[in-house]
Design a protein around this motif. Structure first.
Motif, short mmCIF file in Angstrom:
data_model
loop_
_atom_site.label_atom_id
_atom_site.label_comp_id
_atom_site.label_asym_id
_atom_site.label_seq_id
_atom_site.Cartn_x
_atom_site.Cartn_y
_atom_site.Cartn_z
N VAL A 185 0.84 -1.19 0.00
CA VAL A 185 0.00 0.00 0.00
C VAL A 185 0.88 1.25 0.00
O VAL A 185 1.84 1.33 0.78
CB VAL A 185 -0.91 0.02 1.25
CG1 VAL A 185 -1.75 1.29 1.29
CG2 VAL A 185 -1.78 -1.23 1.31
N THR A 186 0.54 2.20 -0.85
CA THR A 186 1.23 3.49 -0.86
C THR A 186 0.54 4.42 0.14
O THR A 186 -0.59 4.86 -0.09
CB THR A 186 1.20 4.13 -2.26
OG1 THR A 186 1.77 3.23 -3.21
CG2 THR A 186 1.99 5.44 -2.26
N ALA A 187 1.20 4.69 1.24
CA ALA A 187 0.61 5.55 2.28
C ALA A 187 1.68 5.90 3.31
O ALA A 187 2.71 5.23 3.41
CB ALA A 187 -0.57 4.84 2.97
N ASP A 188 1.40 6.95 4.07
CA ASP A 188 2.24 7.26 5.23
C ASP A 188 2.00 6.18 6.28
O ASP A 188 0.84 5.85 6.61
CB ASP A 188 1.87 8.63 5.78
CG ASP A 188 2.58 8.93 7.09
OD1 ASP A 188 3.77 9.26 7.05
OD2 ASP A 188 1.91 8.80 8.14
N ALA A 189 3.07 5.61 6.81
CA ALA A 189 2.96 4.46 7.71
C ALA A 189 2.12 4.77 8.94
O ALA A 189 1.24 3.99 9.33
CB ALA A 189 4.35 3.98 8.12
N THR A 190 2.38 5.91 9.58
CA THR A 190 1.65 6.25 10.79
C THR A 190 0.17 6.51 10.51
O THR A 190 -0.71 6.00 11.20
CB THR A 190 2.29 7.48 11.47
OG1 THR A 190 3.64 7.18 11.83
CG2 THR A 190 1.52 7.87 12.72
N LEU A 220 -2.87 4.15 12.08
CA LEU A 220 -3.86 4.72 13.00
C LEU A 220 -5.28 4.63 12.45
O LEU A 220 -6.25 4.73 13.21
CB LEU A 220 -3.52 6.17 13.32
CG LEU A 220 -2.63 6.40 14.57
CD1 LEU A 220 -1.29 5.70 14.43
CD2 LEU A 220 -2.43 7.88 14.81
N ALA A 221 -5.40 4.41 11.14
CA ALA A 221 -6.73 4.33 10.53
C ALA A 221 -7.29 2.91 10.52
O ALA A 221 -8.44 2.70 10.12
CB ALA A 221 -6.67 4.86 9.10
N GLN A 222 -6.49 1.92 10.94
CA GLN A 222 -6.95 0.53 10.90
C GLN A 222 -7.84 0.21 12.10
O GLN A 222 -7.69 0.79 13.17
CB GLN A 222 -5.75 -0.42 10.85
CG GLN A 222 -4.80 -0.16 9.69
CD GLN A 222 -5.50 -0.07 8.35
OE1 GLN A 222 -6.17 -1.01 7.93
NE2 GLN A 222 -5.36 1.07 7.68
N ILE A 233 10.02 6.10 14.72
CA ILE A 233 8.61 5.99 14.39
C ILE A 233 7.79 7.13 14.97
O ILE A 233 6.69 7.41 14.49
CB ILE A 233 8.02 4.63 14.83
CG1 ILE A 233 8.08 4.47 16.35
CG2 ILE A 233 8.75 3.48 14.15
CD1 ILE A 233 7.38 3.20 16.85
N GLY A 234 8.29 7.79 16.00
CA GLY A 234 7.60 8.95 16.55
C GLY A 234 6.53 8.60 17.57
O GLY A 234 6.11 7.44 17.71
N ALA A 235 6.05 9.63 18.26
CA ALA A 235 5.14 9.44 19.39
C ALA A 235 3.80 8.86 18.97
O ALA A 235 3.23 8.03 19.69
CB ALA A 235 4.94 10.78 20.11
N ASP A 236 3.28 9.28 17.82
CA ASP A 236 1.94 8.82 17.43
C ASP A 236 1.92 7.32 17.15
O ASP A 236 1.04 6.60 17.66
CB ASP A 236 1.46 9.59 16.21
CG ASP A 236 1.13 11.05 16.51
OD1 ASP A 236 0.97 11.37 17.71
OD2 ASP A 236 1.04 11.85 15.57
N LEU A 237 2.87 6.84 16.35
CA LEU A 237 2.88 5.42 16.03
C LEU A 237 3.30 4.59 17.24
O LEU A 237 2.74 3.52 17.51
CB LEU A 237 3.81 5.14 14.85
CG LEU A 237 3.87 3.68 14.38
CD1 LEU A 237 2.48 3.13 14.10
CD2 LEU A 237 4.77 3.55 13.15
N ALA A 238 4.28 5.09 18.02
CA ALA A 238 4.69 4.36 19.23
C ALA A 238 3.51 4.25 20.20
O ALA A 238 3.28 3.19 20.80
CB ALA A 238 5.87 5.06 19.89
N GLY A 239 2.74 5.32 20.34
CA GLY A 239 1.58 5.29 21.22
C GLY A 239 0.53 4.32 20.73
O GLY A 239 -0.09 3.60 21.53
#
Length: 379
Positions: free
Chosen positions: A291-296, A300-302, A318-324
């Protein structure tokens, strides 16, 4: 220790650890990553994976300098003068020969090197990727399309000369970077020859298109993917749903493909996703989606979480949003491949429910303080 005339003469100091014996380099990197990960548990540390100390780079990112009749391919001094690094010991002899041909082609096609001070000239960079087979991807980064006709005119000569030098140009393209800023390449690519470069990594022939990311060190990348496959088989062999976030051309996803397993690779680069799909189709693998998309944003949309998440982010982590999200998700396994252990440690601090059980240093970047670290996290 490797010998480098450019380092000794002070012309290039990119490989800052050349005076340090390799065994000491690896030991210092190991101590660094262990110290950073120590607060998060006591994982099983495997022996560092160490490839060759010279001739390992599969990418040459050469700044064009000098003049059209006497070009340099390498770096620039602070004053803007070209430093020629065609014989850099980090490249293979085959790459050295190819760079000699490309320097001659600059003159043949009258590709005037771009001058930072005057903002005149056309050729900014020559980017070359070498596959284990000897195949090459050659990209000319230009200020405008003005020289493209001349490159096309002499393209057959370039292909023949590279072949005589022991390489095969599988892809030749022009990248357009019209802006005067410190950005390696622009968004627009004009492909003049071929379509993809095949990088044989273990049993997987990864397809690379222009603007696709691939690890700098093919041998260590192969070790990285083997480790991922073996660790997952040992600790998470029952994983039926896998996400490979920041998947690039699909290296992890393709190595983790297995009967009964659904694997989704997510990458922001459309070119890389096309490459990953091409490889999966060629290998006849099922259960793979790219899938072509921003990983985070995508994660978060799944609606729910998979059994295993692989993350291989850029240096920022990965940053705070994905880590959270991973912390809240309930996913039992995370395999984190990091090229910056400081951001790795920051991300681990945001995922206290996921503890490292196995870790390994991979010396992806000899002669520098950089390295890759692979860590398996279990909830």
């Amino acid at each position: 220790m490797i010998e480098c005339a450019h380092f000794e003469a002070g012309r290039c100091r990119s490989c800052s650890l050349i005076p340090v014996p390799r065994v000491e380099q690896v030991a210092d990197k190991g101590a660094h990553v262990r110290t950073l990960l120590e607060p998060f548990g006591s994982p099983e540390w495997l022996e560092p994976f160490v490839g060759p100390e010279a001739g390992f780079r599969n990418k040459a990112k050469m700044v064009a300098g000098g003049t059209v009749d006497s070009p340099t391919l390498g770096i620039l001094t602070p004053d803007g003068d070209g430093v020629d690094l065609r014989d850099c010991p980090l490249y293979t002899p085959r790459m050295h020969a190819a760079l000699e041909v490309l320097a001659g082609f600059v003159t043949l096609a009258r590709l005037v090197p771009y001058d930072l001070a005057t903002r005149r000239g056309e050729l900014k960079h020559v980017l070359v990727t070498e596959a284990p087979s000897g195949g090459l991807m050659v990209r000319f980064v230009l200020r405008s399309t003005e020289p493209v006709l001349r490159i096309r005119k002499h393209l057959a000569t370039l292909l023949a000369r590279l072949d005589e030098a022991g390489s095969t140009a599988e892809v030749v393209s022009v990248n357009l970077q019209p802006e005067h800023k410190a950005v390696l390449e622009g968004p627009d690519e004009v492909v003049l020859h071929g379509e993809t470069l095949t990088m044989q990594v273990n049993e997987v022939g990864l397809h690379l298109r222009p603007q696709s990311f691939f690890q700098t060190n093919t041998e260590v990348a192969a070790g990285l993917y083997r480790a991922a496959r073996d660790w997952v088989a040992e600790h998470a062999g029952d994983a039926r749903r896998v996400w490979d976030l920041y998947c690039g051309v699909g290296g992890f996803a393709l190595h983790l493909a297995a009967p009964g397993r659904r694997t989704t690779g997510v990458e922001v680069s459309a070119e890389a996703i096309v490459s990953a799909r091409t490889t999966a189709t060629e290998l006849g693998l099922s259960g793979l989606e790219f899938v072509t998309a921003d990983a985070t944003t995508w994660a978060l949309a799944q609606d729910d979480a998979p059994d295993l998440v692989v993350v291989n982010p850029p240096r920022r982590g990965i940053g705070a949003d994905l880590a959270g999200w991973l912390e809240r998700s309930g996913t039992p396994y995370v395999l984190y491949s990091s090229c910056n252990a400081q951001t790795l440690a920051r991300d681990l601090a945001a995922m206290p429910s996921l503890r490292p059980v196995r870790a390994q240093l991979l010396d992806m970047f000899p002669q520098t303080g950089h390295y890759e670290a692979l860590v398996l996290l279990v909830r």
